[in-house]
Design a protein around this motif. Structure first.
Motif, PDB file in Angstrom:
ATOM      1  N   LEU A  26       0.826  -1.199   0.000  1.00  0.00           N
ATOM      2  CA  LEU A  26       0.000   0.000   0.000  1.00  0.00           C
ATOM      3  C   LEU A  26       0.865   1.256   0.000  1.00  0.00           C
ATOM      4  N   GLY A  27       1.968   1.212   0.760  1.00  0.00           N
ATOM      5  CA  GLY A  27       2.846   2.366   0.842  1.00  0.00           C
ATOM      6  C   GLY A  27       3.498   2.727  -0.478  1.00  0.00           C
ATOM      7  N   GLU A  28       3.571   1.771  -1.406  1.00  0.00           N
ATOM      8  CA  GLU A  28       4.108   2.073  -2.729  1.00  0.00           C
ATOM      9  C   GLU A  28       3.105   2.799  -3.613  1.00  0.00           C
ATOM     10  N   ILE A  29       1.831   2.770  -3.200  1.00  0.00           N
ATOM     11  CA  ILE A  29       0.784   3.452  -3.968  1.00  0.00           C
ATOM     12  C   ILE A  29       0.598   4.878  -3.492  1.00  0.00           C
ATOM     13  N   ALA A  30       0.562   5.077  -2.179  1.00  0.00           N
ATOM     14  CA  ALA A  30       0.337   6.424  -1.649  1.00  0.00           C
ATOM     15  C   ALA A  30       0.847   6.513  -0.221  1.00  0.00           C
TER      16      ALA A  30
END
Length: 348
Positions: A102-106
């Motif tokens: 998820l952290g790679e998306i936003a």
């Protein structure tokens, strides 16, 4: 008055159903003028399978690799279809591997833990790459931040003014206490004792677990799980609302405190030192520190409905003035550097 400088799109990850924690957060963002994207963990059928299939799924989810694979694919596919500015995760079952994805998306990537300390389970949030973790319980936040060096912050629970409000035309008219929520041995023992003292009660919420029988209380359970406007009518219509806390609620408070006061219920809450920081005790809520005090307050509410209603009115005003999800999310956004709001600009 203009409330926001620009609209944010926030992914809210957690179980989505009427009056769920995730749904209340999503509505809070929308009250502030932002866009909330409701996201769930796992395939849509995960919570609707047969008992046998559900057990097999639970066993598979105990493997970190299997859990991450089951969660990540549908969650990421849904998240990537949006242009998100941040995430707020409220599901403690989200694995560290899913969190990293998820952290790679936003980012910022936040976690808001709403439960008592006893429900921490595997404490997987401490292994995840969150930018900020929020909890209502100072006894969790303080050591996590000051000793473990974790980005932990205090954030109490709240009410949603869209449905947690005084319903029109409903007054305190039912001479009983309302109890709502989950039932576990500590709470069962207290309620059985209260029933033995002659205090009339009506119970709502989840049924008693199959392993925990209570012939004394079973006839008092309405068999109803109420949400939204129906919950507001139940809270407002009773002589009083008992807010008996889980024994693992040390300094923080459950959602029932804020929801019931917002709905105009005369709340009788188990005392905690921080209660006076949220409400004026004796004017906006009632509080007990012993069983005898609880019985006396319950009888007072039943015998003095007009005075109890006035306490409910004042508690509702305080809840809507200071304890909505919009108020909490203003603080959350400030902490993570997305502070586009000021508390004095919140919609009324």
């Amino acid at each position: 008055m203009e409330v926001i400088k620009h609209m944010l799109t926030i992914g809210v990850v957690g179980p989505q159903y009427a009056d769920s924690f995730a749904e209340n957060i999503a509505c809070g963002f929308e009250d502030l003028g932002h866009r909330a994207v409701r996201l769930c963990v796992g395939p849509p059928s995960l919570f609707s399978r047969s008992k046998a299939a559900g057990f097999a799924t639970e066993m598979a989810m105990r493997s970190p690799r299997a859990a991450t694979m089951m969660q990540t694919r549908p969650l990421l596919e849904a998240a990537r279809r949006q242009r998100l500015d941040a995430f707020v995760v409220v599901d403690s079952n989200v694995t560290p591997g899913s969190t990293d994805a998820l952290g790679e998306i936003a980012r910022p990537l936040c976690f808001w833990y709403p439960d008592a300390l006893s429900n921490l389970g595997r404490q997987s949030m401490f292994q995840a790459s969150y930018d900020a973790v929020f909890s209502k319980e100072p006894r969790l936040v303080d050591p996590a931040r000051n000793i473990a060096g974790f980005p932990a912050h205090s954030l109490p629970e709240a009410c949603s003014p869209g449905w947690h409000r005084v319903p029109p035309g409903v007054v305190h008219s039912e001479p009983h206490l309302v109890v709502m929520g989950n039932y576990y041995p500590y709470r069962i023992r207290l309620l059985e004792r209260l029933h033995g003292a002659g205090v009339p009660m009506r119970l709502y919420g989840n049924p008693f677990p199959r392993w925990m029988r209570s012939p004394t209380l079973a006839p008092l359970h309405t068999g109803r799980y109420v949400t939204g406007h129906e919950k507001a009518r139940v809270f407002r219509g009773a002589a009083g609302v008992l807010n008996a806390l889980h024994p693992a609620e040390i300094d923080g408070f459950n959602k029932g405190l804020y929801e019931a006061t917002a709905c105009g219920g005369c709340v009788i809450s188990e005392h905690r030192a921080m209660l006076g920081e949220h409400y004026q005790v004796g004017e906006e809520v009632l509080a007990f520190a012993s069983f005898d005090e609880l019985v006396d307050l319950a009888r007072w509410c039943i015998e003095h409905p007009e005075e109890a209603r006035k306490i409910g009115d004042r508690g509702s005003e305080r809840a809507h003035r200071e304890h909505t999800f919009a108020h909490r999310l203003v603080e959350l956004l400030r902490i993570v550097g997305l502070d586009e709001h000021r508390a004095d600009e919140l919609p009324g």
